[in-house]
Design a protein around this motif. Structure first.
Motif, PDB file in Angstrom:
ATOM      1  N   GLU A  82      -5.686   6.426  14.463  1.00  0.00           N
ATOM      2  CA  GLU A  82      -4.229   6.305  14.303  1.00  0.00           C
ATOM      3  C   GLU A  82      -3.599   5.454  15.397  1.00  0.00           C
ATOM      4  O   GLU A  82      -2.519   4.890  15.214  1.00  0.00           O
ATOM      5  CB  GLU A  82      -3.562   7.693  14.221  1.00  0.00           C
ATOM      6  N   GLU A  83      -4.318   5.339  16.557  1.00  0.00           N
ATOM      7  CA  GLU A  83      -3.802   4.464  17.618  1.00  0.00           C
ATOM      8  C   GLU A  83      -4.071   3.002  17.295  1.00  0.00           C
ATOM      9  O   GLU A  83      -3.323   2.117  17.678  1.00  0.00           O
ATOM     10  CB  GLU A  83      -4.486   4.799  18.952  1.00  0.00           C
ATOM     11  N   LEU A  84      -5.184   2.756  16.604  1.00  0.00           N
ATOM     12  CA  LEU A  84      -5.547   1.376  16.264  1.00  0.00           C
ATOM     13  C   LEU A  84      -4.781   0.884  15.036  1.00  0.00           C
ATOM     14  O   LEU A  84      -4.281  -0.234  15.006  1.00  0.00           O
ATOM     15  CB  LEU A  84      -7.046   1.282  15.958  1.00  0.00           C
ATOM     16  N   PHE A  85      -4.719   1.748  14.032  1.00  0.00           N
ATOM     17  CA  PHE A  85      -4.074   1.375  12.771  1.00  0.00           C
ATOM     18  C   PHE A  85      -3.130   2.496  12.343  1.00  0.00           C
ATOM     19  O   PHE A  85      -3.537   3.411  11.630  1.00  0.00           O
ATOM     20  CB  PHE A  85      -5.132   1.136  11.677  1.00  0.00           C
ATOM     21  N   PRO A  86      -1.865   2.447  12.796  1.00  0.00           N
ATOM     22  CA  PRO A  86      -0.943   3.540  12.479  1.00  0.00           C
ATOM     23  C   PRO A  86      -0.798   3.731  10.962  1.00  0.00           C
ATOM     24  O   PRO A  86      -0.605   2.741  10.250  1.00  0.00           O
ATOM     25  CB  PRO A  86       0.379   3.066  13.096  1.00  0.00           C
ATOM     26  N   PRO A  87      -0.941   4.962  10.485  1.00  0.00           N
ATOM     27  CA  PRO A  87      -0.901   5.213   9.041  1.00  0.00           C
ATOM     28  C   PRO A  87       0.386   4.705   8.397  1.00  0.00           C
ATOM     29  O   PRO A  87       0.373   4.256   7.254  1.00  0.00           O
ATOM     30  CB  PRO A  87      -0.983   6.741   8.928  1.00  0.00           C
ATOM     31  N   GLU A  88       1.494   4.720   9.162  1.00  0.00           N
ATOM     32  CA  GLU A  88       2.766   4.319   8.548  1.00  0.00           C
ATOM     33  C   GLU A  88       2.817   2.822   8.222  1.00  0.00           C
ATOM     34  O   GLU A  88       3.626   2.388   7.416  1.00  0.00           O
ATOM     35  CB  GLU A  88       3.974   4.740   9.398  1.00  0.00           C
ATOM     36  N   GLU A  89       1.890   2.043   8.817  1.00  0.00           N
ATOM     37  CA  GLU A  89       1.874   0.610   8.467  1.00  0.00           C
ATOM     38  C   GLU A  89       1.249   0.361   7.095  1.00  0.00           C
ATOM     39  O   GLU A  89       1.341  -0.726   6.541  1.00  0.00           O
ATOM     40  CB  GLU A  89       1.118  -0.194   9.542  1.00  0.00           C
ATOM     41  N   ARG A  90       0.524   1.359   6.592  1.00  0.00           N
ATOM     42  CA  ARG A  90      -0.009   1.356   5.221  1.00  0.00           C
ATOM     43  C   ARG A  90      -0.982   0.207   4.929  1.00  0.00           C
ATOM     44  O   ARG A  90      -1.097  -0.248   3.800  1.00  0.00           O
ATOM     45  CB  ARG A  90       1.139   1.328   4.186  1.00  0.00           C
ATOM     46  N   ARG A  91      -1.647  -0.287   5.966  1.00  0.00           N
ATOM     47  CA  ARG A  91      -2.636  -1.359   5.731  1.00  0.00           C
ATOM     48  C   ARG A  91      -4.017  -0.770   5.459  1.00  0.00           C
ATOM     49  O   ARG A  91      -4.887  -1.449   4.935  1.00  0.00           O
ATOM     50  CB  ARG A  91      -2.740  -2.258   6.980  1.00  0.00           C
ATOM     51  N   GLU A 106      -8.135  -3.846  -7.395  1.00  0.00           N
ATOM     52  CA  GLU A 106      -6.757  -4.188  -6.994  1.00  0.00           C
ATOM     53  C   GLU A 106      -6.414  -3.612  -5.618  1.00  0.00           C
ATOM     54  O   GLU A 106      -5.518  -4.130  -4.936  1.00  0.00           O
ATOM     55  CB  GLU A 106      -5.726  -3.664  -8.007  1.00  0.00           C
ATOM     56  N   ASP A 107      -7.092  -2.558  -5.208  1.00  0.00           N
ATOM     57  CA  ASP A 107      -6.818  -1.996  -3.871  1.00  0.00           C
ATOM     58  C   ASP A 107      -7.141  -3.015  -2.775  1.00  0.00           C
ATOM     59  O   ASP A 107      -6.610  -2.937  -1.677  1.00  0.00           O
ATOM     60  CB  ASP A 107      -7.603  -0.695  -3.655  1.00  0.00           C
ATOM     61  N   GLY A 108      -7.987  -3.984  -3.095  1.00  0.00           N
ATOM     62  CA  GLY A 108      -8.285  -5.054  -2.155  1.00  0.00           C
ATOM     63  C   GLY A 108      -7.075  -5.950  -1.906  1.00  0.00           C
ATOM     64  O   GLY A 108      -6.988  -6.612  -0.877  1.00  0.00           O
ATOM     65  N   ASP A 109      -6.139  -5.990  -2.844  1.00  0.00           N
ATOM     66  CA  ASP A 109      -4.908  -6.780  -2.641  1.00  0.00           C
ATOM     67  C   ASP A 109      -3.873  -5.984  -1.851  1.00  0.00           C
ATOM     68  O   ASP A 109      -3.020  -6.548  -1.186  1.00  0.00           O
ATOM     69  CB  ASP A 109      -4.288  -7.176  -3.997  1.00  0.00           C
ATOM     70  N   VAL A 110      -3.960  -4.660  -1.959  1.00  0.00           N
ATOM     71  CA  VAL A 110      -2.950  -3.792  -1.351  1.00  0.00           C
ATOM     72  C   VAL A 110      -3.277  -3.473   0.110  1.00  0.00           C
ATOM     73  O   VAL A 110      -2.388  -3.411   0.950  1.00  0.00           O
ATOM     74  CB  VAL A 110      -2.858  -2.465  -2.159  1.00  0.00           C
ATOM     75  N   PHE A 111      -4.579  -3.250   0.390  1.00  0.00           N
ATOM     76  CA  PHE A 111      -4.990  -2.812   1.732  1.00  0.00           C
ATOM     77  C   PHE A 111      -5.808  -3.898   2.436  1.00  0.00           C
ATOM     78  O   PHE A 111      -6.493  -4.686   1.784  1.00  0.00           O
ATOM     79  CB  PHE A 111      -5.848  -1.547   1.644  1.00  0.00           C
ATOM     80  N   ASP A 112      -5.737  -3.888   3.776  1.00  0.00           N
ATOM     81  CA  ASP A 112      -6.545  -4.820   4.579  1.00  0.00           C
ATOM     82  C   ASP A 112      -7.752  -4.120   5.202  1.00  0.00           C
ATOM     83  O   ASP A 112      -8.667  -4.768   5.694  1.00  0.00           O
ATOM     84  CB  ASP A 112      -5.708  -5.410   5.721  1.00  0.00           C
ATOM     85  N   GLY A 113      -7.686  -2.776   5.240  1.00  0.00           N
ATOM     86  CA  GLY A 113      -8.761  -2.052   5.893  1.00  0.00           C
ATOM     87  C   GLY A 113      -9.086  -0.758   5.156  1.00  0.00           C
ATOM     88  O   GLY A 113      -8.254  -0.219   4.414  1.00  0.00           O
ATOM     89  N   PHE A 114     -10.311  -0.264   5.390  1.00  0.00           N
ATOM     90  CA  PHE A 114     -10.764   0.959   4.730  1.00  0.00           C
ATOM     91  C   PHE A 114     -11.405   1.862   5.782  1.00  0.00           C
ATOM     92  O   PHE A 114     -12.206   1.402   6.600  1.00  0.00           O
ATOM     93  CB  PHE A 114     -11.727   0.609   3.582  1.00  0.00           C
ATOM     94  N   LEU A 115     -11.017   3.114   5.736  1.00  0.00           N
ATOM     95  CA  LEU A 115     -11.408   4.092   6.755  1.00  0.00           C
ATOM     96  C   LEU A 115     -12.338   5.154   6.163  1.00  0.00           C
ATOM     97  O   LEU A 115     -12.082   5.648   5.055  1.00  0.00           O
ATOM     98  CB  LEU A 115     -10.123   4.746   7.302  1.00  0.00           C
ATOM     99  N   PHE A 116     -13.359   5.504   6.935  1.00  0.00           N
ATOM    100  CA  PHE A 116     -14.379   6.467   6.488  1.00  0.00           C
ATOM    101  C   PHE A 116     -14.610   7.499   7.575  1.00  0.00           C
ATOM    102  O   PHE A 116     -14.495   7.182   8.768  1.00  0.00           O
ATOM    103  CB  PHE A 116     -15.710   5.741   6.240  1.00  0.00           C
ATOM    104  N   GLY A 117     -15.010   8.683   7.159  1.00  0.00           N
ATOM    105  CA  GLY A 117     -15.365   9.707   8.133  1.00  0.00           C
ATOM    106  C   GLY A 117     -16.792   9.494   8.609  1.00  0.00           C
ATOM    107  O   GLY A 117     -17.704   9.377   7.793  1.00  0.00           O
ATOM    108  N   GLY A 118     -16.995   9.437   9.924  1.00  0.00           N
ATOM    109  CA  GLY A 118     -18.345   9.346  10.478  1.00  0.00           C
ATOM    110  C   GLY A 118     -18.900  10.748  10.601  1.00  0.00           C
ATOM    111  O   GLY A 118     -18.776  11.410  11.633  1.00  0.00           O
ATOM    112  N   ILE A 119     -19.469  11.216   9.492  1.00  0.00           N
ATOM    113  CA  ILE A 119     -19.906  12.610   9.395  1.00  0.00           C
ATOM    114  C   ILE A 119     -21.254  12.594   8.695  1.00  0.00           C
ATOM    115  O   ILE A 119     -21.408  11.885   7.706  1.00  0.00           O
ATOM    116  CB  ILE A 119     -18.969  13.419   8.444  1.00  0.00           C
ATOM    117  N   LEU A 120     -22.192  13.394   9.160  1.00  0.00           N
ATOM    118  CA  LEU A 120     -23.411  13.551   8.373  1.00  0.00           C
ATOM    119  C   LEU A 120     -23.041  14.362   7.147  1.00  0.00           C
ATOM    120  O   LEU A 120     -22.237  15.276   7.220  1.00  0.00           O
ATOM    121  CB  LEU A 120     -24.465  14.299   9.173  1.00  0.00           C
TER     122      LEU A 120
END
Ligand code: SAM
Length: 222
Positions: A82-91, A106-120
């Motif tokens: 959240e410090e790197l990519f604030p959720p309110e920027e919606r990217r 189409e989500d590729g047109d809407v978002f610039d980044g994708f976030l994943f949980g680093g979890i086994l």
């Protein structure tokens, strides 16, 4: 439609448009850095380089940053996402097994980044992705079956960058891995099907699974 009588137009129409580059971000959520996670992250970093995408591995846990720093796992940052990519920027979109909407090209047109949980992965899943959902990111699902983190990144890239529909990607669910002549084990995840018909996995993963099976497979899955 391009015709043979207009070669310039024909050639232009056949050119593939420049593919968009994305940021793939993993927030490491496990207290430890298991060998399995390190292999997954290294594979994600390599595939991101090969496909001209950016990979950031982040964690608020200082120990993790120190440990991961020397392992060539990509760009490691000691901050919460959240410090790197604030959720309110919606990217940035969270890949969330509990999201209501499936990921689409189409989500590729809407978002610039994708976030994943680093979890086994755990079986049954314990919904630890909720730690990231609570930060307020918009979520998308990759179908109903749990994937490993590197598979989730691979599938997301195929959908948003290569514009392949989620349901058109070939998968292998719950593959049976041979440990030795007598024993095999079922992996409780969905993988992308490789050219040889088997699951796409990080290099070295099968050897690691074989080694850990000697220690007790149940311990290792947690
Ligand atoms: N058991 C975990 C949980 O409790 O949330 C799932 C962890 S999964 C191994 C690691 C990450 O891959 C998740 O945090 C999510 O970002 C992504 N992922 C895996 N399968 C997914 C799916 N079917 N839909 C959306 N995201 C998925």
């Amino acid at each position: 439609t391009p015709t043979r009588t207009n070669p310039a137009e024909f050639a232009k129409a056949r050119q593939t448009p420049e593919k968009k580059s994305f940021m793939f971000v993993i927030e490491h959520l496990d207290p430890e850095l298991a060998d399995w996670s390190a292999l997954e992250y290294r594979t994600i970093a390599k595939e991101c380089r090969e496909t001209k995408n950016q990979f950031t591995l982040c964690s608020g846990l200082q120990d993790f940053v120190v440990k991961a720093g020397g392992l060539s796992l990509g760009d490691v940052v000691g901050k919460g996402v959240e410090e790197l990519f604030p959720p309110e920027e919606r990217r940035v979109c969270l890949l969330d097994p509990q999201a209501k909407k499936e990921l689409s090209p189409e989500d590729g047109d809407v978002f610039d980044g994708f976030l994943f949980g680093g979890i086994l992965g755990d079986d049954p899943p314990r919904d630890r992705t909720s730690e990231l959902r609570q930060k307020g990111y918009e979520g998308r699902r990759l179908g109903p079956v749990q994937m490993t983190t590197d598979t989730a990144v691979r599938v997301t890239r195929m959908v948003v960058q290569d514009k392949i529909l989620l349901e058109e990607i070939p998968y292998v669910d719950f593959p049976e891995l041979k440990l030795d002549e007598h024993e095999s084990t079922e992996m409780p995840f969905r993988y992308v099907k490789g050219e040889d018909g088997g699951p796409v996995m990080p290099d070295g993963m099968i050897e690691l699974i074989r080694k850990d099976a000697d220690k007790g497979f149940d311990d290792f899955l947690q």
